[in-house]
Design a protein around this motif. Structure first.
Motif, PDB file in Angstrom:
ATOM      1  N   VAL A  91       0.855  -1.183   0.000  1.00 18.27           N
ATOM      2  CA  VAL A  91       0.000   0.000   0.000  1.00 18.27           C
ATOM      3  C   VAL A  91       0.886   1.225   0.000  1.00 18.27           C
ATOM      4  O   VAL A  91       1.887   1.272   0.736  1.00 18.27           O
ATOM      5  CB  VAL A  91      -0.925   0.015   1.243  1.00 18.27           C
ATOM      6  N   GLU A  92       0.579   2.204  -0.838  1.00 13.93           N
ATOM      7  CA  GLU A  92       1.382   3.423  -0.835  1.00 13.93           C
ATOM      8  C   GLU A  92       0.472   4.626  -0.917  1.00 13.93           C
ATOM      9  O   GLU A  92      -0.646   4.558  -1.424  1.00 13.93           O
ATOM     10  CB  GLU A  92       2.387   3.433  -1.982  1.00 13.93           C
ATOM     11  N   SER A  93       0.961   5.737  -0.392  1.00 12.98           N
ATOM     12  CA  SER A  93       0.192   6.968  -0.446  1.00 12.98           C
ATOM     13  C   SER A  93       1.169   8.105  -0.687  1.00 12.98           C
ATOM     14  O   SER A  93       2.277   8.112  -0.155  1.00 12.98           O
ATOM     15  CB  SER A  93      -0.547   7.151   0.880  1.00 12.98           C
ATOM     16  N   LYS A  94       0.772   9.036  -1.541  1.00 10.49           N
ATOM     17  CA  LYS A  94       1.656  10.154  -1.877  1.00 10.49           C
ATOM     18  C   LYS A  94       0.943  11.479  -1.663  1.00 10.49           C
ATOM     19  O   LYS A  94      -0.248  11.572  -1.897  1.00 10.49           O
ATOM     20  CB  LYS A  94       2.062  10.080  -3.362  1.00 10.49           C
ATOM     21  N   PHE A  95       1.687  12.484  -1.224  1.00 10.67           N
ATOM     22  CA  PHE A  95       1.135  13.836  -1.225  1.00 10.67           C
ATOM     23  C   PHE A  95       2.298  14.818  -1.250  1.00 10.67           C
ATOM     24  O   PHE A  95       3.454  14.438  -1.012  1.00 10.67           O
ATOM     25  CB  PHE A  95       0.216  14.087  -0.022  1.00 10.67           C
ATOM     26  N   THR A  96       1.985  16.061  -1.542  1.00 10.28           N
ATOM     27  CA  THR A  96       3.030  17.071  -1.660  1.00 10.28           C
ATOM     28  C   THR A  96       2.724  18.211  -0.705  1.00 10.28           C
ATOM     29  O   THR A  96       1.564  18.574  -0.522  1.00 10.28           O
ATOM     30  CB  THR A  96       3.084  17.580  -3.113  1.00 10.28           C
ATOM     31  N   VAL A  97       3.768  18.711  -0.075  1.00 12.39           N
ATOM     32  CA  VAL A  97       3.623  19.849   0.833  1.00 12.39           C
ATOM     33  C   VAL A  97       4.288  21.047   0.180  1.00 12.39           C
ATOM     34  O   VAL A  97       5.455  20.969  -0.233  1.00 12.39           O
ATOM     35  CB  VAL A  97       4.286  19.563   2.197  1.00 12.39           C
ATOM     36  N   GLN A  98       3.560  22.132   0.096  1.00 11.43           N
ATOM     37  CA  GLN A  98       4.129  23.353  -0.469  1.00 11.43           C
ATOM     38  C   GLN A  98       4.340  24.369   0.618  1.00 11.43           C
ATOM     39  O   GLN A  98       3.495  24.539   1.499  1.00 11.43           O
ATOM     40  CB  GLN A  98       3.190  23.922  -1.527  1.00 11.43           C
TER      41      GLN A  98
END
Lengths: 275, 275
Positions: free
Chosen positions: A191-198
């Motif tokens: 299971v993988e999850s991705k997100f980006t922080v700006q």
């Protein structure tokens, strides 16, 4: 982790990789498949089409006793296709014509001849070479090309050699290798999850990541990748887990992601590109 | 070859490569640069962000005594950026704050603070870590990021560590590493020529390639890559040479290409996509 993941090493053989002509997409594809099946890819080694180098690399990898060693490249008919000779040298096992492989290679060229794609179907020394396997090997049928894959078990390790042509590598993997790995590992989930922080840099996020690692590791693996510099500081998060129960690992990944996002927002970050 | 080419090994550090999330484009880019500058890239090793693995890999590569060992990845501020700790462990050299590196990292965060991109410029332990180098190292200025590159000479080998963020890796390479390699190698040229043969398979072309290798090797390196299967059998040729005199190596590459094309045509092939 609720299980022991079998270890893999990949050995990519080909000068084209070491002069930078192409990226190692075969290596990436294999690493991805193994990971999705629950395997642990410990190392990837890229070497030239050189007999000494090939046999040295096989020996070095076998000393580390991975459960699987998957080599790619160097199985074809040309003078610099040296993988099987290198393997036979490393293990001090003679090369011998394998009757199944001979009949597959023969059929392949007869078929190409019938379809008018080659002028002569006869088994030249160059074609015959593809059926010359280290004694004790099992050939793996190549559904779309001439060179069979090769399986050879030694000590703790299953050695699998695949051709470097991506379509052939993938076809043999799907046909013969995947099931072998599933048998070994059983039914596992990734299971993988991705997100980006700006808006918050990696160094400011580092203490949050460390705390999340303390809370959720080793079940969860958290990795950050800074993307582009100022003025738009962005950091990509990649959170993964593997296990037998998809529900359980999905929950813990979700929890870790929630923790990371909340704290990134607290530091002034904006979440973008979330799954 | 009319000269001895300095040897390189590349060490790529990062789990993202071994779970197949991305291809090793940094490795490819570095291999390409070294080759164009006249270097010989002997091997590329990809390992995980694991302290033991990193120090083992450094030790193994140093045992082979390449002239340059270029590592990439693992220089940042997060918990799993372990390259310099691994290098220090491999060489049994302590980590020590480097005053140049401290002042560069300090300047970098003060600059980000002035531009309103971070909330606090202070050197946290995570930021300070990037200035903690194996004793005897020389930091290499990072023109676009925080983590400096690192140069450390040991025995026969110059070890160069670069960050994994592609833009930073490239910037430090262009600024500090390229000139070092040019100084070492002198002015060398790399000549390559590509063409594609349609309608003759790789195994039928193999004897022609072998004869060309007998005629033009070792000055010229000839490699074939089969592309796609039937019904459109195509084989890509890649012919390269390196040397001090561009005219001489260009002539011999041209001769080899002419020989290969003529014989491919004789076997019924059609030349396409030629340079």
């Amino acid at each position: 982790m609720d299980f022991k993941r079998p270890s893999f090493e990949l050995l990519s053989i080909g000068n084209e990789l070491l002069i930078g002509r192409i990226p190692n997409t075969n290596g990436q594809w294999l690493a991805r498949q193994l990971t999705l099946l629950g395997g642990f890819c410990a190392r990837m080694t890229v070497i030239r089409d050189d007999l000494e180098e090939i046999s040295n690399a096989f020996r070095e990898i076998l000393r580390r006793s991975p459960r699987f060693l998957i080599a790619s490249g160097g199985l074809g008919p040309t003078y610099d296709d040296l993988t099987l000779e290198g393997l036979s040298k490393a293990l001090e096992i003679p090369l011998k014509l394998n009757s199944d492989a001979v009949s597959w290679v023969t059929q392949r060229y007869e078929d190409l001849y019938r379809r008018g794609l080659i002028r002569d179907p006869k088994l030249t020394p160059q074609r015959m070479k593809m059926a010359l396997l280290p004694l004790g090997s099992k050939p793996l049928r190549n559904p779309i090309g001439a060179a069979p894959g090769v399986l050879l078990e030694t000590g703790e390790t299953r050695i699998i050699c695949l051709p470097g042509v991506p379509e052939e590598l993938k076809a043999i993997f799907e046909d013969s290798v995947k099931e072998m790995i599933v048998q070994e590992i059983g039914c596992l989930h990734f299971v993988e999850s991705k997100f980006t922080v700006q808006g918050v840099g990696e160094s400011s996020l580092a203490p949050v990541v460390e705390e999340a690692v303390r809370r959720y590791s080793p079940q969860v693996y958290i990795k950050t990748h800074p993307k582009g510099g100022s003025p738009n500081v962005t950091v990509e998060f990649h959170v993964t887990s593997q296990g037998r129960d998809r529900e359980i690992i999905k929950n813990i990944v979700d929890e870790a992601v929630k923790y990371l996002k909340e704290n990134a927002i607290r530091l002034g970050g904006k979440i973008t590109d979330s799954d």
